[in-house]
Design a protein around this motif. Structure first.
Motif, PDB file in Angstrom:
ATOM      1  N   ARG A 108      29.297  23.195  45.293  1.00  0.00           N
ATOM      2  CA  ARG A 108      29.109  24.209  44.254  1.00  0.00           C
ATOM      3  C   ARG A 108      30.090  25.340  44.525  1.00  0.00           C
ATOM      4  O   ARG A 108      29.941  26.084  45.492  1.00  0.00           O
ATOM      5  CB  ARG A 108      27.661  24.731  44.265  1.00  0.00           C
ATOM      6  N   ALA A 109      31.098  25.451  43.663  1.00  0.00           N
ATOM      7  CA  ALA A 109      32.152  26.450  43.856  1.00  0.00           C
ATOM      8  C   ALA A 109      32.067  27.506  42.771  1.00  0.00           C
ATOM      9  O   ALA A 109      31.689  27.225  41.628  1.00  0.00           O
ATOM     10  CB  ALA A 109      33.521  25.780  43.833  1.00  0.00           C
ATOM     11  N   VAL A 110      32.434  28.739  43.133  1.00  0.00           N
ATOM     12  CA  VAL A 110      32.528  29.822  42.148  1.00  0.00           C
ATOM     13  C   VAL A 110      33.860  30.534  42.327  1.00  0.00           C
ATOM     14  O   VAL A 110      34.392  30.650  43.437  1.00  0.00           O
ATOM     15  CB  VAL A 110      31.366  30.833  42.267  1.00  0.00           C
ATOM     16  N   TYR A 111      34.405  30.984  41.192  1.00  0.00           N
ATOM     17  CA  TYR A 111      35.642  31.759  41.163  1.00  0.00           C
ATOM     18  C   TYR A 111      35.362  33.094  40.496  1.00  0.00           C
ATOM     19  O   TYR A 111      34.762  33.149  39.422  1.00  0.00           O
ATOM     20  CB  TYR A 111      36.719  31.032  40.362  1.00  0.00           C
TER      21      TYR A 111
ATOM     22  N   ASP B 266      36.531  36.784  26.848  1.00  0.00           N
ATOM     23  CA  ASP B 266      36.141  38.085  27.376  1.00  0.00           C
ATOM     24  C   ASP B 266      36.849  39.265  26.707  1.00  0.00           C
ATOM     25  O   ASP B 266      36.634  40.414  27.091  1.00  0.00           O
ATOM     26  CB  ASP B 266      36.388  38.135  28.887  1.00  0.00           C
ATOM     27  N   GLY B 267      37.704  39.018  25.710  1.00  0.00           N
ATOM     28  CA  GLY B 267      38.434  40.098  25.070  1.00  0.00           C
ATOM     29  C   GLY B 267      39.640  40.578  25.852  1.00  0.00           C
ATOM     30  O   GLY B 267      40.439  41.368  25.345  1.00  0.00           O
ATOM     31  N   ARG B 268      39.818  40.083  27.087  1.00  0.00           N
ATOM     32  CA  ARG B 268      40.967  40.453  27.921  1.00  0.00           C
ATOM     33  C   ARG B 268      41.978  39.322  28.029  1.00  0.00           C
ATOM     34  O   ARG B 268      43.069  39.512  28.544  1.00  0.00           O
ATOM     35  CB  ARG B 268      40.498  40.839  29.332  1.00  0.00           C
TER      36      ARG B 268
ATOM     37  N   ASN C 210      37.036  26.219  30.932  1.00  0.00           N
ATOM     38  CA  ASN C 210      35.988  26.926  30.176  1.00  0.00           C
ATOM     39  C   ASN C 210      36.481  28.257  29.600  1.00  0.00           C
ATOM     40  O   ASN C 210      35.682  29.123  29.268  1.00  0.00           O
ATOM     41  CB  ASN C 210      34.753  27.159  31.056  1.00  0.00           C
ATOM     42  N   GLY C 211      37.800  28.415  29.477  1.00  0.00           N
ATOM     43  CA  GLY C 211      38.358  29.666  28.991  1.00  0.00           C
ATOM     44  C   GLY C 211      38.638  30.665  30.093  1.00  0.00           C
ATOM     45  O   GLY C 211      39.410  31.607  29.889  1.00  0.00           O
ATOM     46  N   TYR C 212      38.036  30.476  31.258  1.00  0.00           N
ATOM     47  CA  TYR C 212      38.307  31.323  32.422  1.00  0.00           C
ATOM     48  C   TYR C 212      38.903  30.499  33.554  1.00  0.00           C
ATOM     49  O   TYR C 212      39.979  30.791  34.052  1.00  0.00           O
ATOM     50  CB  TYR C 212      37.038  32.029  32.878  1.00  0.00           C
ATOM     51  N   VAL C 213      38.213  29.420  33.960  1.00  0.00           N
ATOM     52  CA  VAL C 213      38.686  28.545  35.027  1.00  0.00           C
ATOM     53  C   VAL C 213      39.232  27.267  34.404  1.00  0.00           C
ATOM     54  O   VAL C 213      38.622  26.706  33.485  1.00  0.00           O
ATOM     55  CB  VAL C 213      37.548  28.183  36.007  1.00  0.00           C
ATOM     56  N   GLY C 214      40.364  26.803  34.901  1.00  0.00           N
ATOM     57  CA  GLY C 214      40.911  25.521  34.485  1.00  0.00           C
ATOM     58  C   GLY C 214      41.272  24.672  35.690  1.00  0.00           C
ATOM     59  O   GLY C 214      41.834  25.180  36.670  1.00  0.00           O
ATOM     60  N   LEU C 215      40.925  23.379  35.648  1.00  0.00           N
ATOM     61  CA  LEU C 215      41.251  22.442  36.726  1.00  0.00           C
ATOM     62  C   LEU C 215      42.084  21.293  36.171  1.00  0.00           C
ATOM     63  O   LEU C 215      41.630  20.577  35.265  1.00  0.00           O
ATOM     64  CB  LEU C 215      39.990  21.830  37.353  1.00  0.00           C
TER      65      LEU C 215
ATOM     66  N   VAL D 242      28.880  27.519  30.293  1.00  0.00           N
ATOM     67  CA  VAL D 242      27.797  28.499  30.141  1.00  0.00           C
ATOM     68  C   VAL D 242      27.972  29.660  31.112  1.00  0.00           C
ATOM     69  O   VAL D 242      27.819  30.826  30.739  1.00  0.00           O
ATOM     70  CB  VAL D 242      26.426  27.819  30.345  1.00  0.00           C
ATOM     71  N   GLN D 243      28.276  29.356  32.362  1.00  0.00           N
ATOM     72  CA  GLN D 243      28.494  30.365  33.391  1.00  0.00           C
ATOM     73  C   GLN D 243      29.943  30.256  33.843  1.00  0.00           C
ATOM     74  O   GLN D 243      30.315  29.337  34.580  1.00  0.00           O
ATOM     75  CB  GLN D 243      27.544  30.150  34.579  1.00  0.00           C
ATOM     76  N   ALA D 244      30.784  31.183  33.428  1.00  0.00           N
ATOM     77  CA  ALA D 244      32.237  31.028  33.538  1.00  0.00           C
ATOM     78  C   ALA D 244      32.730  30.832  34.961  1.00  0.00           C
ATOM     79  O   ALA D 244      33.758  30.184  35.181  1.00  0.00           O
ATOM     80  CB  ALA D 244      32.933  32.243  32.920  1.00  0.00           C
TER      81      ALA D 244
END
Length: 443
Positions: free
Chosen positions: A275-278, A356-358, A42-47, A154-156
């Protein structure tokens, strides 16, 4: 002739379907390649698309979970240094994995090499990866297993991992353990930068771990060179049809476990939702530091549940992609193969671009460790034009990344006795990170 035969083999293995990449023939020799093709992000997390149960024996596998821009930093060792050589290596890290799953039926562990009716499908409209198969117990009892995963567009921070087990012949005992595994390493490759990096062994160091009786585990880890810190936290929920099943949680410094078991009648379904979050410290609010990661992860998991859990994530994922394809879709009349290829490419571009611009687009997006996860100097030439047309907000974020790196580019120009700015050939967060001087200064 060889090239032509290979092309026909690929066609047979992946039938032309306008909106999916579907696999019905599995070849263990292609396992690592398929982990890239079926990857999610999703641009932040990749699996990467590693099997939940692990790869069959003998199949090449490179499991990986990546956070865009989350890297290790170490000095580049030259036999003999010289003017203008880059000084620091930056390497995208393989981070904590929430994918590994241990599944037992009547006490017998499921072997991924011994399955039938295997099918895997990457759905470009739903934003999901589904793998299903039938496994036969030594007694002859069969179960159908379905693994679903999604990385929220939607929610990174949010990742969904769902496994369903359905007994087909008789009642069985199902026992499942899902792991949050911090015992991860990068792929070691010293001869070909397109494949991996030279980092050896366990890089991420444990900072904190915890398990809660309600079925939650969390691991915090830190990269010692870059001092970057992350947390992976997960909730487990298990149901057999409409009945809840208790989930046990335990954790040690590099491993969290969520376990559950139940007697399941034939025709019923055992469902284990993870349900995992990073999160890493870059995503915290201004003024917060890494010590706030635990609190932030708990808040994110609570919000995940309040938003409908995995079902809510899947609904939001479909709506997000409906809007994307409304603007981005390309259909080539009379050529379904080309249509499928273009849609597949657009989907992976969307999955790999930082928002995120970073962060920018790593050289393998978020599907692997090639070129150490560096962004190259020419992202704007080849990739930015796509986003200008289909997602201007992402195009703006990619340019903000370059603006943010402008001070480092000006410093690099001064170092090489030039005016203006010299953007790096390869980098993650600004300085030139390539040890190959001729290419690192050619542009």
């Amino acid at each position: 002739m060889t090239r032509h035969r290979d092309h026909r083999t690929v066609r047979a293995r992946f039938p032309f379907d306008p909106w999916t990449l579907r696999q019905t023939h599995y070849d263990p020799a292609d396992h690592a390649r398929d982990e890239s093709l079926f990857a999610l992000g999703n641009g932040y997390v990749g699996l990467r698309a590693a099997f939940e149960e692990g790869a069959p024996e003998g199949a090449p596998s490179v499991p990986g979970t990546f956070l865009n821009g989350f890297h290790e930093r170490e000095p580049i060792a030259y036999p003999e240094g010289a003017y203008g050589y880059a000084r620091w290596r930056q390497t995208l890290l393989n981070v904590t994995s929430a994918v590994p799953t241990e599944l037992r039926i009547d006490g017998e562990r499921l072997d991924p090499a011994d399955v039938s009716e295997l099918e895997r499908e990457l759905d470009l409209r739903a934003g999901t990866l589904v793998r299903r198969f039938v496994w036969t117990h030594s007694s002859g009892a069969r179960v159908r297993v379905t693994h679903l995963r999604a990385v929220s567009l939607v929610q990174a921070a949010r990742v969904a991992l769902r496994t369903e087990v359905e007994p087909l012949d008789r009642d069985v005992r199902v026992e499942m353990r899902r792991l949050v595994d911090g015992r991860v390493e990068n792929q070691v490759e010293t001869g070909d930068p397109r494949v991996g990096a030279a980092l050896v062994g366990q890089v991420l160091k444990p900072v904190a771990h915890r398990a809660e009786p309600a079925g939650r585990v969390a691991l915090r880890q830190r990269a010692p060179g870059s001092r970057m810190e992350l947390i992976c936290a997960a909730d487990g929920q298990v149901r057999v049809n409409d009945a809840d099943v208790p989930v046990e949680a335990d954790a040690e410094p590099l491993l969290g476990r969520l376990s559950a078991g139940a007697d399941v009648p034939a025709g019923a379904t055992f469902r284990f939702d993870l349900r995992a979050v990073y999160l890493d410290a870059r995503r915290l609010a201004e003024g917060q530091d890494a010590s706030e990661l635990d609190h932030a992860a708990d808040a994110e998991l609570d919000a995940y549940a309040a938003d409908g859990g995995i079902d809510g994530l899947l609904d939001a994922q479909r709506a997000e992609l409906d809007a994307f394809w409304e603007r981005a879709d390309v259909e080539i009349e009379g050529d379904p193969a080309a249509t499928q290829s273009v849609r597949f490419g657009l989907f992976h571009l969307l999955q790999g671009a930082g928002r995120d611009g970073r962060t920018n687009i790593p050289s393998k997006a978020l599907t692997g460790e090639g070129y150490e996860g560096h962004t190259f100097w020419d992202t704007e030439v080849y990739l930015l034009p796509v986003f200008l047309h289909v997602r201007p907000d992402i195009a703006r974020a990619l340019l903000q990344y370059r603006v943010r790196l402008l001070p480092a580019a000006r410093e690099r120009a001064r170092e090489l006795h030039h005016d203006g700015a010299l953007f790096p050939w390869r980098t993650i967060d600004g300085p030139e990170a390539s040890a190959y001087f001729p290419a690192g200064t050619a542009q």
